[in-house]
Design an enzyme around this catalytic site. Structure first.
Site, PDB file in Angstrom:
ATOM      1  N   HIS A  99       0.846  -1.195   0.000  1.00  0.00           N
ATOM      2  CA  HIS A  99       0.000   0.000   0.000  1.00  0.00           C
ATOM      3  C   HIS A  99       0.880   1.243   0.000  1.00  0.00           C
ATOM      4  CE1 HIS A  99       0.786  -1.137   4.180  1.00  0.00           C
ATOM      5  NE2 HIS A  99       0.752   0.149   4.451  1.00  0.00           N
ATOM      6  N   HIS A 101       0.913   5.404   1.044  1.00  0.00           N
ATOM      7  CA  HIS A 101       0.268   6.453   1.848  1.00  0.00           C
ATOM      8  C   HIS A 101       0.305   7.799   1.115  1.00  0.00           C
ATOM      9  CE1 HIS A 101       0.372   4.247   5.784  1.00  0.00           C
ATOM     10  NE2 HIS A 101       1.383   3.616   5.207  1.00  0.00           N
TER      11      HIS A 101
HETATM   12  P1  5GP Z   1       1.924   0.709   7.314  1.00  0.00           P
HETATM   13  O1  5GP Z   1       2.352   1.039   8.714  1.00  0.00           O
HETATM   14  O2  5GP Z   1       1.858  -0.794   7.107  1.00  0.00           O
HETATM   15  O3  5GP Z   1       2.696   1.404   6.244  1.00  0.00           O
HETATM   16  O4  5GP Z   1       0.474   1.281   7.169  1.00  0.00           O
HETATM   17  C1  5GP Z   1      -0.669   0.614   7.561  1.00  0.00           C
HETATM   18  C2  5GP Z   1      -1.762   1.666   7.636  1.00  0.00           C
HETATM   19  O5  5GP Z   1      -3.006   1.031   7.498  1.00  0.00           O
HETATM   20  C3  5GP Z   1      -1.785   2.427   8.952  1.00  0.00           C
HETATM   21  O6  5GP Z   1      -1.668   3.815   8.693  1.00  0.00           O
HETATM   22  C4  5GP Z   1      -3.132   2.060   9.566  1.00  0.00           C
HETATM   23  O7  5GP Z   1      -3.733   3.129  10.236  1.00  0.00           O
HETATM   24  C5  5GP Z   1      -3.931   1.618   8.366  1.00  0.00           C
HETATM   25  N1  5GP Z   1      -4.909   0.580   8.636  1.00  0.00           N
HETATM   26  C6  5GP Z   1      -4.692  -0.590   9.299  1.00  0.00           C
HETATM   27  N2  5GP Z   1      -5.809  -1.325   9.320  1.00  0.00           N
HETATM   28  C7  5GP Z   1      -6.749  -0.617   8.646  1.00  0.00           C
HETATM   29  C8  5GP Z   1      -8.114  -0.856   8.336  1.00  0.00           C
HETATM   30  O8  5GP Z   1      -8.707  -1.881   8.683  1.00  0.00           O
HETATM   31  N3  5GP Z   1      -8.755   0.088   7.603  1.00  0.00           N
HETATM   32  C9  5GP Z   1      -8.149   1.232   7.198  1.00  0.00           C
HETATM   33  N4  5GP Z   1      -8.866   2.101   6.496  1.00  0.00           N
HETATM   34  N5  5GP Z   1      -6.859   1.499   7.471  1.00  0.00           N
HETATM   35  C10 5GP Z   1      -6.178   0.586   8.186  1.00  0.00           C
END
Ligand code: 5GP
Ligand code: ZN
Length: 136
Positions: A99, A101
């Site tokens: 993903h 951001h």
């Molecule tokens: P990472 O830290 O892996 O780069 O980002 C994961 C992101 O996914 C975090 O910013 C977290 O808030 C978001 N996130 C985790 N679970 C969910 C979810 O069930 N729904 C949504 N909309 N965001 C999520």
């Protein structure tokens, strides 16, 4: 990936606040936003990280990024946008499904995305460049 939350969201099996969808990605609002308007673009195909992303899928996924960045900026009136993609726990990745951001930034905000510039010894950067080049 049966138990991957982002697979379920990307496929629409779990409802989400979707801002854009095509065959390759779904863009949703982050549930724990770094700033209001923080969106995340999920690959529809389960790929854990950028290392395992093939170039064709990368082209399709990342080609969506400019229009999402523009829309988030226009909507929030942000002074800037961080486009960020974490790979591996050490980088801050918490969901192991690719993903990207889109984080709206405002002058003087307290969002933390940054680093203190380090430094190289003489020749160190060039040597590392050669080593990285060999691994491409
Ligand atoms: P990472 O830290 O892996 O780069 O980002 C994961 C992101 O996914 C975090 O910013 C977290 O808030 C978001 N996130 C985790 N679970 C969910 C979810 O069930 N729904 C949504 N909309 N965001 C999520
Ligand atoms: Zn997944």
């Amino acid at each position: 990936m049966a138990d991957c939350i982002f697979c379920k969201i990307a496929k629409g099996e779990i409802p989400s606040a979707t801002v854009f969808e095509n065959d390759d990605v779904r863009v949703i609002m982050d549930i724990g936003p770094a700033a209001k308007g923080h969106a995340i673009m999920l690959a529809k195909k389960h790929v854990p990280n950028i290392y395992e992303l093939d170039p064709e899928d990368a082209a399709k996924i990342f080609s969506v990024a400019p229009k999402i960045a523009r829309a988030v900026q226009k909507t929030t009136g942000a002074d800037g946008i961080n486009v960020l993609q974490n790979n591996g726990e050490a980088s801050g990745q918490t969901v192991f499904h690719l993903h990207v951001h889109f984080i709206p930034r405002f002058k003087g905000d307290s969002v933390q995305v940054g680093w203190k510039p380090g430094e190289y010894a003489d020749g160190e950067a060039a040597k590392l460049a050669e080593e990285i080049k060999k691994n491409i």
